[in-house]
Design an enzyme around this catalytic site. Structure first.
Site, PDB file in Angstrom:
ATOM      1  CG  MET A 155      -1.889  -1.213   1.174  1.00 53.30           C
ATOM      2  SD  MET A 155      -3.410  -0.989   2.106  1.00 53.30           S
ATOM      3  CE  MET A 155      -2.779  -0.728   3.736  1.00 53.30           C
ATOM      4  CG  HIS A 191       8.709   0.418   5.950  1.00 53.00           C
ATOM      5  ND1 HIS A 191       9.008  -0.929   5.946  1.00 53.00           N
ATOM      6  CD2 HIS A 191       7.360   0.492   6.130  1.00 53.00           C
ATOM      7  CE1 HIS A 191       7.910  -1.632   6.139  1.00 53.00           C
ATOM      8  NE2 HIS A 191       6.897  -0.797   6.240  1.00 53.00           N
ATOM      9  CG  HIS A 245       7.108  -1.648   2.018  1.00 54.09           C
ATOM     10  ND1 HIS A 245       6.935  -0.520   2.772  1.00 54.09           N
ATOM     11  CD2 HIS A 245       5.893  -2.267   1.986  1.00 54.09           C
ATOM     12  CE1 HIS A 245       5.676  -0.442   3.176  1.00 54.09           C
ATOM     13  NE2 HIS A 245       5.029  -1.489   2.728  1.00 54.09           N
ATOM     14  CE  LYS A 272       4.207  -4.340  10.199  1.00 51.40           C
ATOM     15  NZ  LYS A 272       2.720  -4.226  10.197  1.00 51.40           N
ATOM     16  CB  VAL A 277      12.595  -5.469   8.194  1.00 51.22           C
ATOM     17  CG1 VAL A 277      13.814  -4.561   8.217  1.00 51.22           C
ATOM     18  CG2 VAL A 277      12.724  -6.533   7.102  1.00 51.22           C
ATOM     19  CG  MET A 283      11.246  -1.257   9.926  1.00 47.46           C
ATOM     20  SD  MET A 283      12.316  -0.899   8.555  1.00 47.46           S
ATOM     21  CE  MET A 283      13.826  -0.604   9.449  1.00 47.46           C
ATOM     22  CB  SER A 284       4.519  -0.596  10.586  1.00 44.80           C
ATOM     23  OG  SER A 284       3.229  -0.132  10.250  1.00 44.80           O
ATOM     24  CB  SER A 285       3.284   2.390   6.047  1.00 42.78           C
ATOM     25  OG  SER A 285       3.904   1.595   5.073  1.00 42.78           O
ATOM     26  NE  ARG A 286      -2.573   1.592   9.607  1.00 45.30           N
ATOM     27  CZ  ARG A 286      -2.992   0.572   8.857  1.00 45.30           C
ATOM     28  NH1 ARG A 286      -2.355  -0.585   8.893  1.00 45.30           N
ATOM     29  NH2 ARG A 286      -4.052   0.694   8.079  1.00 45.30           N
TER      30      ARG A 286
HETATM   31  O1  PAF Z   1      -0.137  -5.761   3.623  1.00 48.66           O
HETATM   32  C1  PAF Z   1      -0.573  -4.854   2.881  1.00 48.66           C
HETATM   33  O2  PAF Z   1       0.074  -3.840   2.636  1.00 48.66           O
HETATM   34  C2  PAF Z   1      -1.963  -5.005   2.275  1.00 48.66           C
HETATM   35  O3  PAF Z   1      -2.831  -5.650   3.156  1.00 48.66           O
HETATM   36  C3  PAF Z   1      -1.949  -5.726   0.897  1.00 48.66           C
HETATM   37  C4  PAF Z   1      -1.456  -7.153   1.008  1.00 48.66           C
HETATM   38  C5  PAF Z   1      -1.067  -4.952  -0.069  1.00 48.66           C
HETATM   39  C6  PAF Z   1      -3.360  -5.774   0.322  1.00 48.66           C
HETATM   40  O4  PAF Z   1      -3.883  -4.498   0.142  1.00 48.66           O
END
Ligand code: PAF
Length: 284
Positions: free
Chosen positions: A30, A34, A37, A149, A176, A184-187
């Site tokens: 999405m 980071h 990803h 995660k 990671v 790590m998370s976008s949030r």
């Molecule tokens: O993990 C994510 O970022 C989302 O749930 C995904 C797998 C891209 C589906 O929208």
């Protein structure tokens, strides 16, 4: 790196790869990339000739009071990062292409989706399995890489692929972490400076539980949950969505702690930022 935005374009490019005998690795995302990803993208590159990354903030996996409208977004920044790790195609469709008027299909996986994040976020996994099914059909991958995660998501995707016979190998990539231990998370970008200690309590709690399990071989599920709860609730900013010990394959609650037991946590910081973390309890 080529950036495309329609299913027709991405499918034609993917078919072109396949026709010349090249394999495709997909990383569904999405965006707001980071290091986590980028690690998935590198893993896809190790396992396939061509890497496709999808970037789509999927509205149907967000609940009405969730962060869809604020989800961090910067296509230019993400393109640069993806290009640097050798991604071949970035697929960034818009909402109208993914869900045109009249779209009326939902892919629902029963059982695995009912507890944990599925319990707290009704409809979330239907949104995930629906969009991931579309992404699989649009990008025609041989391999797809997901982060561990989102442990329940990974289990659900494996079930989706088994049940619907998608000829795709699903790879789970280990979490990671920042040097501090934070997964790590976008949030994480929502966290203010003074919320960082609260956020770090998830990985700290996991470390405490693992240490205790190392010292006491027959530690109970209740003891593990208490250790984790105490560490997390020492921070008034933290609200617990769940702290569970589950079997790593079935996601059913464990009666006893064994080598298949996963500790899974979802914690909200100041009721705004929902963070996930998990780990096997015995071993690394
Ligand atoms: O993990 C994510 O970022 C989302 O749930 C995904 C797998 C891209 C589906 O929208």
């Amino acid at each position: 790196m080529k950036v495309v935005s329609t299913a027709v374009e991405i499918q034609a490019l993917a078919r072109g790869y396949r026709d010349t005998g090249l394999t495709i690795g997909l990383v569904p995302t999405m965006g707001w990339f980071h290091q986590g990803h980028l690690a998935l993208m590198k893993e896809a590159g190790n396992r396939a000739d061509k890497v496709i990354v999808s970037l789509f903030v999927n509205p149907i996996q967000f609940g009405p009071d969730e962060d869809l409208d604020n989800y961090p977004h910067d296509l230019e920044r993400d393109c640069k990062l993806a290009e640097e790790v050798g991604v071949d195609l970035l697929y960034a469709p818009n909402k109208e292409f993914m869900y045109p008027d009249g779209f009326s299909t939902t892919v629902h996986i029963a059982g695995l989706t009912s507890g944990l994040c599925g319990g707290d976020r009704p409809g979330h996994f239907d949104g995930v399995t629906t969009v991931v099914s579309k992404l699989f059909n649009q990008t025609l991958p041989h391999v797809a890489v997901f982060g561990e995660k989102d442990f329940q998501q990974l289990a659900v995707i494996r079930q989706l692929v088994r049940d619907l016979d998608f000829p795709i190998e699903i790879i789970g990539h280990p979490i990671v972490r920042e040097k501090s231990g934070l997964a790590m998370s976008s949030r994480n970008s929502y966290l203010k400076k003074d919320e960082m200690n609260a956020a770090l309590s998830l990985s700290k709690a996991i470390a405490c539980a693992k240490r205790a399990a190392g010292e006491k071989q027959d530690i109970s599920v209740q003891e593990i949950r208490k250790i984790v709860t105490d560490v997390i609730l020492a921070h008034p900013e933290c609200g617990i969505d769940y702290i569970e010990v589950v079997d790593k394959t079935t996601l059913q609650n464990c009666e006893v702690v064994n080598s298949d037991s996963m500790l899974v946590l979802a914690v909200k910081i100041n009721k705004r930022i929902r963070l996930l973390d998990n780990s096997i309890i015995q071993g690394n």
